[in-house]
Design an enzyme around this catalytic site. Sequence first.
Site, mmCIF file in Angstrom:
data_model
loop_
_atom_site.group_PDB
_atom_site.id
_atom_site.type_symbol
_atom_site.label_atom_id
_atom_site.label_comp_id
_atom_site.label_asym_id
_atom_site.label_seq_id
_atom_site.Cartn_x
_atom_site.Cartn_y
_atom_site.Cartn_z
ATOM 1 N N CYS A 162 -11.400 -49.594 28.887
ATOM 2 C CA CYS A 162 -10.398 -50.587 29.280
ATOM 3 C C CYS A 162 -10.944 -51.998 29.101
ATOM 4 O O CYS A 162 -12.124 -52.251 29.352
ATOM 5 C CB CYS A 162 -9.994 -50.391 30.741
ATOM 6 S SG CYS A 162 -9.132 -48.850 31.088
ATOM 7 N N GLN B 219 0.156 -37.810 21.559
ATOM 8 C CA GLN B 219 0.275 -39.098 22.233
ATOM 9 C C GLN B 219 -0.280 -38.956 23.645
ATOM 10 O O GLN B 219 0.135 -38.089 24.399
ATOM 11 C CB GLN B 219 1.741 -39.540 22.271
ATOM 12 C CG GLN B 219 2.355 -39.797 20.909
ATOM 13 C CD GLN B 219 1.814 -41.053 20.227
ATOM 14 O OE1 GLN B 219 0.964 -41.758 20.764
ATOM 15 N NE2 GLN B 219 2.300 -41.334 19.029
ATOM 16 N N ASP C 262 4.949 -43.465 10.933
ATOM 17 C CA ASP C 262 4.086 -43.515 12.118
ATOM 18 C C ASP C 262 2.629 -43.400 11.662
ATOM 19 O O ASP C 262 1.934 -42.433 11.972
ATOM 20 C CB ASP C 262 4.451 -42.394 13.090
ATOM 21 C CG ASP C 262 3.685 -42.475 14.403
ATOM 22 O OD1 ASP C 262 3.074 -43.539 14.671
ATOM 23 O OD2 ASP C 262 3.671 -41.491 15.155
ATOM 24 N N CYS D 166 -17.886 -49.771 30.930
ATOM 25 C CA CYS D 166 -17.197 -48.756 30.132
ATOM 26 C C CYS D 166 -16.386 -49.429 29.031
ATOM 27 O O CYS D 166 -15.771 -50.483 29.247
ATOM 28 C CB CYS D 166 -16.287 -47.929 31.042
ATOM 29 S SG CYS D 166 -15.269 -46.720 30.158
ATOM 30 N N CYS E 234 -11.751 -41.750 36.526
ATOM 31 C CA CYS E 234 -11.174 -42.732 35.605
ATOM 32 C C CYS E 234 -9.736 -42.992 36.028
ATOM 33 O O CYS E 234 -8.903 -42.083 35.985
ATOM 34 C CB CYS E 234 -11.227 -42.199 34.176
ATOM 35 S SG CYS E 234 -10.375 -43.264 32.993
ATOM 36 N N CYS F 261 0.493 -48.736 15.558
ATOM 37 C CA CYS F 261 -0.546 -48.940 16.569
ATOM 38 C C CYS F 261 -1.476 -50.084 16.174
ATOM 39 O O CYS F 261 -2.563 -50.216 16.740
ATOM 40 C CB CYS F 261 -1.336 -47.648 16.813
ATOM 41 S SG CYS F 261 -2.076 -46.942 15.332
#
Length: 351
Positions: A24, A181, A280, A21, A97, A307
């Site tokens: 992650c 978020q 942001d 996957c 998940c 980010c």
Amino acid sequence: IDIIQQSNLRQPPNCAHFQSCGGCQLQHISHAQQLEIKLSAVDDHFYRNGLTKLSWQTPLVSSSYAYRHRARLHVSTSGKVGFLTAKGKDVVHVDQCPVMTDALTEQLKIVKKDAPLVGLNQFELVIDDIGKTGCIGLRGEHSAVESFHFWVEQQGWFVKEDLEYRAGKSIVYAKPGSFTQVNRQINTEMLKQAENWIDLSEHDHLLDLFCGNGNFSLALASKVSKILGLESNSDAILLAKASVAHKKCDAQFRAADLYSINSEVAEAVKEFNPSVVLLDPPRTGAEQVIENRTLLSNATKILYVSCDPSTLARDVKKLVNDKWHLSKIGLIDMFPQTRHIECMALLTRSR
């Protein structure tokens, strides 16, 4: 390719789909070590821009699993439901998940068991802060999407209606499929830290750039004299305006392209005369805003939420060269188990 000698920092991943996957990348590393790696990565980006000895603050740390309140899932032509592989070509069938909240996992089980998915390519499933479920088909044959939406509404779930999210003492709205978020625990802590770091007064004019649905500025509305929020996504601006209508605070939200700032936007910012600026931006950063920083000439504080550490370091370097001071920086553990890095930085200067 192959492990010749295993590091003593390596641990067994928590998910059977790890490495197949694409969601992650860091489950083989302890949560504490993930934070160290991410901090080191940010330090490196700043070092490459000539910025050293950063004023690191205590990171905002999340639960390492079961934090994601929304997920965008793919449906293969063979009927597999899950996430894309790391190369993004195939769908990995996912029964559970571990980074999704338990509530979201339970709703996904219902979708996989009962929903009409033939002809659907992608959908998003979300649970808001008061427990309402939203679900929307994003890609697929028109008839398949319509059939899917009919089924969703039969469950008492929401397709086009506003979902509700807490932002400090305010409520902000987002529709299924729109940005929020993903880590609600950390969003709450992030808003608290923003308030503490910028230490607003009742005389401040808060300029919220890349404001989205008002998550930051509306959480801070009671602390300032007035707010101006700018954002290119017109749907997000409508949602922010809906929140203002309920709150009745002195806040304006306008659609504006912050990557090609025109005279109308420049005049609006100049007239607003911000004393505090909140940035942001998406991963591309806030370069055009920084290049037009004469519009912020009366501001004494910039809170930058990022980010992407590479664009953060690039933009902070330009501000430091313009006599801003990087007062604080801290990690925000928004995405445990993944390579994604979120940071908050505070820049200050004297008038």
